[in-house]
Design a protein around this motif. Sequence first.
Motif: not given
Length: 296
Positions: A61-66, A95-96
């Motif tokens: 799973v790749i997460t790309s969140l604020p 995410s960063t």
Amino acid sequence: MDTIGVIGIGAMGKGMIGSLLAKGYQVIAYDPVPAAQDWAKEKGAHVALSPADVGRTASVVITSLPGPAIVEQVLLGEDGLYSTLAAGSYVLDASTIDPATAKRLHAVGLQKGISLFDCPVSGGPAGSAAGTLTIMVGGDESKLPDITPYLQGIGKDIFYMGESGSGQVAKLCHNSVVAVITAALGEAFTVGAKAGVDPHKLAAVMDKGSAHNRVLSVFGPNILYGTYEKTVFSLDHMHKDLQLYAQAAREQQVPVLVGGTVVQLYEAAKAQGKGAWDSSAVCSVTEELAKATISK
């Protein structure tokens, strides 16, 4: 091909989904925004009902969140991803966030047999759409070969930085330098414009001289033409990253003398309501203080 989960269908997540689909992966995606869900369906991805629903189907799973709070909520909250992911699964957090949160979520994952890697990226929405992102990886090096094919599904240049949290350290340091250079360009172009030197000519000199930098090619057009509303990377996001950078620096007892000054310019731009504009809008603060305009 494997099914890959993607949580976060924003500007970056959309590009990742498109790249993965183009390379033959099946994608199950989640985002609470209905319009984002519709977009994913139209592209050919399956849409999940929750992060937990993603975990029932995908083992990568790749997460790309604020930001950190949302990442933690998605992983550990009610209907969170960790509640359903099987042992032996991988979470690639693009995410960063702050290194401390990355380390904590990594440790919780290990208790469940889940390997979390912090994998922040550089390259913006254009790089995400093209599948050419630069990826900074922190986590268990022995398992790096297992996740590399999936990282290659969204990126081009992959750098292993070290143990958990190291990828986030690299990204925050990287973005701090980008922010400093952006502000410096705005200041220099303002001086040139006010002194009667064409900023476009000044930019051409910098491009060929020792001041050459990639920030100029990425953000230069917005600075030179004053098109700050054309967002490449939002000022809100850069402001958030600078705050995380300063926090990391304090934890390492490193004085933030240069970055600390620059973050005040971003604070001012954000206070002026420019958070949704491009991060290069920080240059407008210097223009206003100098009562000058870079663009003609």
